[in-house]
Design a protein around this motif. Structure first.
Motif, PDB file in Angstrom:
ATOM      1  N   SER A  13       0.831  -1.206   0.000  1.00 52.19           N
ATOM      2  CA  SER A  13       0.000   0.000   0.000  1.00 52.19           C
ATOM      3  C   SER A  13       0.866   1.256   0.000  1.00 52.19           C
ATOM      4  CB  SER A  13      -0.904   0.010   1.233  1.00 52.19           C
ATOM      5  OG  SER A  13      -0.147   0.302   2.400  1.00 52.19           O
ATOM      6  N   LEU A  15       0.786   3.425   2.194  1.00 53.18           N
ATOM      7  CA  LEU A  15       1.192   3.652   3.578  1.00 53.18           C
ATOM      8  C   LEU A  15       2.467   2.891   3.945  1.00 53.18           C
ATOM      9  CD1 LEU A  15       0.196   5.118   6.170  1.00 53.18           C
ATOM     10  CD2 LEU A  15      -0.816   2.935   6.832  1.00 53.18           C
ATOM     11  N   LEU A  52      -7.626   5.764  10.091  1.00 54.77           N
ATOM     12  CA  LEU A  52      -6.942   5.779   8.799  1.00 54.77           C
ATOM     13  C   LEU A  52      -7.324   4.495   8.080  1.00 54.77           C
ATOM     14  CD1 LEU A  52      -4.750   7.260   7.075  1.00 54.77           C
ATOM     15  CD2 LEU A  52      -3.099   5.692   8.109  1.00 54.77           C
ATOM     16  N   VAL A  54      -6.775   1.865   4.748  1.00 53.56           N
ATOM     17  CA  VAL A  54      -5.948   1.388   3.645  1.00 53.56           C
ATOM     18  C   VAL A  54      -6.826   0.435   2.843  1.00 53.56           C
ATOM     19  CG1 VAL A  54      -3.885   0.100   2.976  1.00 53.56           C
ATOM     20  CG2 VAL A  54      -3.834   1.563   5.021  1.00 53.56           C
ATOM     21  N   CYS A  81      -4.870   5.144   0.415  1.00 49.24           N
ATOM     22  CA  CYS A  81      -5.238   5.406   1.809  1.00 49.24           C
ATOM     23  C   CYS A  81      -6.186   6.602   1.883  1.00 49.24           C
ATOM     24  CB  CYS A  81      -4.002   5.727   2.635  1.00 49.24           C
ATOM     25  SG  CYS A  81      -2.803   4.399   2.665  1.00 49.24           S
ATOM     26  N   ALA A  84      -5.986  10.534   6.236  1.00 50.09           N
ATOM     27  CA  ALA A  84      -4.723  10.981   6.844  1.00 50.09           C
ATOM     28  C   ALA A  84      -4.906  12.278   7.627  1.00 50.09           C
ATOM     29  CB  ALA A  84      -3.644  11.154   5.773  1.00 50.09           C
ATOM     30  N   VAL A 127       6.054   5.847   8.274  1.00 46.79           N
ATOM     31  CA  VAL A 127       4.605   5.967   8.027  1.00 46.79           C
ATOM     32  C   VAL A 127       4.211   7.435   7.891  1.00 46.79           C
ATOM     33  CG1 VAL A 127       2.312   5.579   9.028  1.00 46.79           C
ATOM     34  CG2 VAL A 127       4.007   3.740   9.039  1.00 46.79           C
ATOM     35  N   ALA A 130       5.123   8.566   4.550  1.00 42.71           N
ATOM     36  CA  ALA A 130       4.160   8.043   3.587  1.00 42.71           C
ATOM     37  C   ALA A 130       2.883   8.885   3.608  1.00 42.71           C
ATOM     38  CB  ALA A 130       3.843   6.580   3.884  1.00 42.71           C
ATOM     39  N   MET A 131       2.413   9.253   4.791  1.00 43.33           N
ATOM     40  CA  MET A 131       1.198  10.071   4.872  1.00 43.33           C
ATOM     41  C   MET A 131       1.411  11.440   4.232  1.00 43.33           C
ATOM     42  SD  MET A 131      -1.017   9.121   8.197  1.00 43.33           S
ATOM     43  CE  MET A 131       0.197   9.151   9.467  1.00 43.33           C
ATOM     44  N   ILE A 134       1.188  10.817   0.524  1.00 42.43           N
ATOM     45  CA  ILE A 134      -0.212  10.580   0.152  1.00 42.43           C
ATOM     46  C   ILE A 134      -0.947  11.912   0.051  1.00 42.43           C
ATOM     47  CG2 ILE A 134      -2.406   9.640   1.007  1.00 42.43           C
ATOM     48  CD1 ILE A 134      -0.602   7.366   2.295  1.00 42.43           C
TER      49      ILE A 134
END
Length: 160
Positions: A13, A15, A52, A54, A81, A84, A127, A130-131, A134
């Protein structure tokens, strides 16, 4: 039916794309799995939930209420995702998430994620990166759509 969260799907994913296998297993152990039916709502615009999501299988419709009607703004696909902003800043939901066909989502609650701060700070860092990515990708997509709409209106003077 809810199933076990699979670390490989977390890694696949948006995330978890920076996580190695042990890190993904640690994060997966904190997540839950939820299967939803077509049309089933996960969260409503304005709601206080901080979960959150996914998307593991299927699609989710991301929508807003406009002129009293629910209008789909985007269809999420596997690996994407949602949530966030609410997850991080505890503000009310800006959109409604509803299953578009049967779907499975993995969920993560902020308190469970924050439990990693002392024991696994590197996972938290990855993480959060990643957020950010995103959120940035969503902003770029919306900016591109806005530009396309502006181009359409200015070039055709709103005629269709």
């Amino acid at each position: 039916m809810n199933q076990t969260v699979q670390a490989d799907l977390v890694r696949a994913s948006a995330l978890g794309d920076e996580l190695d296998k042990p890190e993904a297993q640690t994060l997966a152990a904190l997540m839950a799995s939820r299967t939803v039916n077509d049309g089933e709502m996960l969260v409503r615009e304005g709601g206080p939930e901080r979960t959150l999501f996914v998307l593991v299988t299927g699609q989710l419709a991301v929508s807003n209420v406009r002129d009293g009607k629910d209008q789909v703004a985007y269809l999420m696909n596997k690996g994407e995702c949602a949530g966030a902003r609410s997850f991080v800043d505890a503000m009310p939901r800006r959109t409604t998430l509803r299953a578009f066909g049967p779907a499975t989502v993995y969920t993560l609650e902020p308190d469970r994620f924050e439990s990693l701060i002392d024991s696994h700070p590197r996972i938290v860092y990855k993480v959060m990166r990643a957020m950010f990515r995103i959120t940035h990708a969503n902003l770029l997509r919306v900016n591109q759509e806005t530009q396309q709409l502006t181009d359409y209106v200015t070039k055709t003077h709103g005629r269709y």
